[in-house]
Design a protein around this motif. Structure first.
Motif, PDB file in Angstrom:
ATOM      1  N   VAL A 177      49.074   6.542 -91.892  1.00  0.00           N
ATOM      2  CA  VAL A 177      49.645   6.147 -93.177  1.00  0.00           C
ATOM      3  C   VAL A 177      48.887   6.778 -94.336  1.00  0.00           C
ATOM      4  O   VAL A 177      49.494   7.243 -95.310  1.00  0.00           O
ATOM      5  N   CYS A 178      47.571   6.836 -94.246  1.00  0.00           N
ATOM      6  CA  CYS A 178      46.808   7.480 -95.324  1.00  0.00           C
ATOM      7  C   CYS A 178      47.122   8.979 -95.391  1.00  0.00           C
ATOM      8  O   CYS A 178      47.177   9.562 -96.481  1.00  0.00           O
ATOM      9  N   GLY A 179      47.355   9.595 -94.231  1.00  0.00           N
ATOM     10  CA  GLY A 179      47.734  10.994 -94.224  1.00  0.00           C
ATOM     11  C   GLY A 179      49.079  11.224 -94.888  1.00  0.00           C
ATOM     12  O   GLY A 179      49.256  12.174 -95.655  1.00  0.00           O
ATOM     13  N   LEU A 180      50.038  10.349 -94.617  1.00  0.00           N
ATOM     14  CA  LEU A 180      51.349  10.471 -95.247  1.00  0.00           C
ATOM     15  C   LEU A 180      51.263  10.183 -96.742  1.00  0.00           C
ATOM     16  O   LEU A 180      51.957  10.817 -97.553  1.00  0.00           O
ATOM     17  N   ASN A 181      50.425   9.231 -97.114  1.00  0.00           N
ATOM     18  CA  ASN A 181      50.220   8.929 -98.528  1.00  0.00           C
ATOM     19  C   ASN A 181      49.647  10.148 -99.253  1.00  0.00           C
ATOM     20  O   ASN A 181      50.082  10.506-100.359  1.00  0.00           O
ATOM     21  N   LEU A 182      48.680  10.803 -98.624  1.00  0.00           N
ATOM     22  CA  LEU A 182      48.090  12.010 -99.211  1.00  0.00           C
ATOM     23  C   LEU A 182      49.151  13.099 -99.384  1.00  0.00           C
ATOM     24  O   LEU A 182      49.254  13.726-100.448  1.00  0.00           O
ATOM     25  N   ALA A 183      49.951  13.321 -98.348  1.00  0.00           N
ATOM     26  CA  ALA A 183      50.990  14.348 -98.423  1.00  0.00           C
ATOM     27  C   ALA A 183      52.012  14.011 -99.505  1.00  0.00           C
ATOM     28  O   ALA A 183      52.454  14.892-100.252  1.00  0.00           O
ATOM     29  N   PHE A 184      52.396  12.746 -99.595  1.00  0.00           N
ATOM     30  CA  PHE A 184      53.360  12.327-100.611  1.00  0.00           C
ATOM     31  C   PHE A 184      52.820  12.587-102.012  1.00  0.00           C
ATOM     32  O   PHE A 184      53.522  13.127-102.878  1.00  0.00           O
ATOM     33  N   LEU A 185      51.563  12.234-102.253  1.00  0.00           N
ATOM     34  CA  LEU A 185      50.981  12.401-103.585  1.00  0.00           C
ATOM     35  C   LEU A 185      50.752  13.874-103.907  1.00  0.00           C
ATOM     36  O   LEU A 185      50.870  14.279-105.072  1.00  0.00           O
TER      37      LEU A 185
END
Length: 227
Positions: free
Chosen positions: A166-174
């Motif tokens: 989830v943190c990886g997806l959050n990073l990619a989204f931002l």
């Protein structure tokens, strides 16, 4: 507990400060009397949304007599979502990733998260500042001279269960979001207690390497198109 407008205003003020808040400060900030502020603050303590203690408020000299009562958020143990969480965003990305590439859904999810962020940013470019966009998305941004701290994780419960994903997806989204906004910001994973795992740093678009959620470094800060 938060349906009362005055009580909600006090709660919002206290939880956005980086120090315990005294009754005088809370009353001044919300434009109500000290007695009314004290009443609502103590009700928030009774309801488990704030915790109280006794210390001299920040910036005030310690005087004689009883140490003033101060208040601070109760922490993640309270089941309250202010601002709202955005679990549907992660759910949509993951569902689309599994449908698009069942054999490598994690990489597909990373790509889709960045594309989704870039689409959101592009749609708002020139219509809102990065901070305003982050507020609307529920990140509770706290601008600093060199960075934007994100006090809230819109995906908190999922991040607690599947942190790396989830943190990886959050990073990619931002990262996609800042590209879409054409903002001179770079998103970095900087885990910290009680905050989002990502920070946005100003003026770093050519100085820092891009680290993908899978952990591999890419030579330029911005992720290559389509990755």
């Amino acid at each position: 507990m938060l349906a009362d407008r005055s009580r909600r205003a006090l709660y919002d003020y206290v939880r956005h400060q980086d120090h315990p808040v005294g009754r005088d400060e809370a009353a001044d900030a919300t434009g109500m009397s000290r007695g009314l502020a004290a009443f609502h603050l103590d009700k928030l303590v009774e309801g488990g949304l704030l915790r109280a203690g006794y210390q001299t408020p920040a910036g005030q000299p310690r005087g004689r007599g009883r140490t003033p009562k101060v208040y601070e958020p109760a922490g993640d143990g309270v089941a309250v979502t202010v601002p709202e969480r955005r679990y549907e965003l992660i759910a949509e990305i993951l569902a689309d990733a599994v449908a698009a590439d069942p054999d490598d859904s994690a990489r597909a999810a990373e790509r889709l998260a960045q594309e989704r962020g870039q689409a959101v940013g592009s749609g708002l470019r020139g219509r809102a500042t990065p901070v305003e966009v982050l507020v609307d998305l529920g990140y509770e941004p706290a601008p600093q001279p060199d960075r934007i701290l994100l006090r809230n994780c819109p995906f908190h419960a999922l991040a607690a269960r599947q942190t790396a994903l989830v943190c990886g997806l959050n990073l990619a989204f931002l990262r996609g979001l800042t590209r879409g906004l054409d903002a001179d910001l770079d998103a970095l994973l900087v885990p910290a207690p009680g905050a989002c795992c990502v920070q946005l740093r100003w003026g770093q678009s050519t100085a820092l390497p891009y680290i993908s959620p899978s952990g591999s470094a890419i030579s330029s800060t911005r992720a290559p198109s389509g990755s």
